[in-house]
Design a protein around this motif. Structure first.
Motif, short mmCIF file in Angstrom:
data_model
loop_
_atom_site.label_atom_id
_atom_site.label_comp_id
_atom_site.label_asym_id
_atom_site.label_seq_id
_atom_site.Cartn_x
_atom_site.Cartn_y
_atom_site.Cartn_z
N ARG A 136 0.80 -1.15 0.00
CA ARG A 136 0.15 -0.05 -0.12
C ARG A 136 0.95 1.14 -0.02
O ARG A 136 0.60 2.46 -0.29
CB ARG A 136 -0.86 0.02 1.23
N TRP A 137 2.11 1.15 0.51
CA TRP A 137 2.99 2.37 0.52
C TRP A 137 4.37 2.15 0.06
O TRP A 137 4.87 1.00 0.67
CB TRP A 137 2.86 3.12 1.76
N GLU A 158 -1.72 11.85 -1.54
CA GLU A 158 -2.90 11.21 -1.59
C GLU A 158 -3.67 11.35 -0.16
O GLU A 158 -3.02 11.37 0.85
CB GLU A 158 -3.03 10.09 -2.17
N VAL A 186 -4.79 9.35 2.94
CA VAL A 186 -4.30 8.13 3.21
C VAL A 186 -4.35 7.96 5.04
O VAL A 186 -4.40 9.05 5.57
CB VAL A 186 -2.79 7.69 2.70
N ARG A 221 -6.57 3.51 2.25
CA ARG A 221 -6.76 4.46 1.53
C ARG A 221 -8.05 5.15 1.78
O ARG A 221 -9.07 4.30 1.70
CB ARG A 221 -6.53 4.26 -0.03
#
Ligand code: UVW
Length: 342
Positions: A5-6, A134, A136, A142
């Motif tokens: 995810r990151w 973004e 988050v 997200r």
């Protein structure tokens, strides 16, 4: 395509420390040993309810977007709304003596005594490393994909980080309470790191990794004194708050290893500040540091007065805290009825 995810994690965060899919944050530090140590704080078997009545503060003056619980009939076909309240079963079954009631309660989950899950506050941050920030949340979950908005075709709700994760962790451990009202009175006081350390030194308080840290400010009694008709101006100008714009307070939260910050006030910190702080401007830097960066839960508008007095009388600060939220899949916050045992 990103498989994690990151690729960037916020500086000083715990993202990934307990695995790429962790949703418990620092609750991972509450080990069986820590729970046993918490249980050993019970010496008298006295229990304290740490919840306000959940229809307090009353009205929506304190926070215009949160309304008191509303009771209504259970959902039934039109025209049969009162079907199941004081319902006399004799009406459908001759000689039946039963009388029963059900209800439907609409609750703003953060109206009164509450927990914040990690889905409550996130931040704009460039987690995927494309050069654009973004929206988050903790551990890279997200906005949109995981924390779904009301217009999502699959329905609104937190598909990750919701309060059910807190419920499953038990939210039980050692509480450590300080009474800011005794030190600073009821005037609005922004408590910085030096002031916090002075309170700890005066009261002989030590906070250890895995502890729940609570502070009492007098807001709970003020709300009860206002009896359902709160003077929001007075409340917002009263009581101690942590000064989230003091970077050393944020460092203390990091270094102490606390798993949750809890207060009888509205937001732990002053909700009306705004300024530059690490990670960019924020209105709620303690929220961002705890919920987004570290995985530390926040508990707000708890009823702490009686516990604070009992601990003071005994020269104590520690107790067993048992504070599960509702196991409500997908909720970002939850009412709570926590219990302290000394
Ligand atoms: C906000 O209003 C964002 O949060 P809280 O209820 O946690 O203070």
């Amino acid at each position: 395509m990103m498989t994690k995810r990151w690729v960037n994690r916020p500086e000083g965060s715990t993202w990934g420390d307990w695995g790429p899919d962790d949703q418990r944050g620092r609750m991972n530090l509450v080990t069986p040993e820590k729970r046993l140590a918490a249980a050993r704080e019970v010496t008298e078997g006295l229990a304290f309810c740490l919840s306000m009545p959940l229809d307090m503060p009353g009205g929506n003056a304190v926070n215009p977007k949160r309304l008191p619980p509303r009771f209504g009939p259970v959902f039934h076909p039109p025209g049969a709304e009162d079907f199941y309240y004081n319902y006399d079963w004799n009406a459908i079954q001759d000689g039946n003596m039963d009388v029963t009631s059900d209800e439907c309660v609409t609750i703003h989950s953060q109206y009164s005594t509450q927990w914040d899950s990690f889905a409550h506050v996130g931040s704009r941050f460039d987690a995927d490393g494309d050069g654009e920030a973004e929206r988050v949340y903790y551990n890279g979950y997200r906005a949109g994909e995981h924390i779904k908005p009301p217009d999502d075709p699959d329905g609104m709700g937190a598909r990750a980080l919701g309060v059910e994760n807190m419920a499953m962790s038990g939210m039980q451990g050692r509480g450590v309470l300080v009474d800011f009202e005794r030190h600073f009175g009821r005037a609005r006081t922004a408590v910085d790191y030096d002031m916090l350390m002075e309170v700890f030194a005066k009261d002989g308080v030590t906070v250890e990794e895995g502890d729940f840290f609570l502070f009492h400010t007098g807001w709970d009694e003020m709300i009860l004194e206002m009896a359902g008709d709160p003077d929001a101006g007075k409340l917002h100008a009263s009581g101690a708050v942590l000064n989230g714009f003091d970077e050393r307070i944020l460092d203390w939260i990091t270094e102490s290893g606390v798993v949750a910050l809890i207060s009888d006030n509205m937001a732990i910190e002053a909700p009306d500040g705004y300024g530059e702080t690490r990670g960019g401007c924020s209105r709620l830097p303690v929220h961002r540091h705890c919920l987004f960066r570290l995985g530390v839960h926040l508990g707000e508008i708890w009823y702490l007065k009686e516990l604070a007095d009992a601990l003071h009388e005994r020269g104590r600060s520690r107790f067993l805290l048992t504070a599960p939220p509702l196991r409500m899949p997908g909720a970002v916050g939850s009412p709570a009825t926590p219990v302290a045992t000394i």
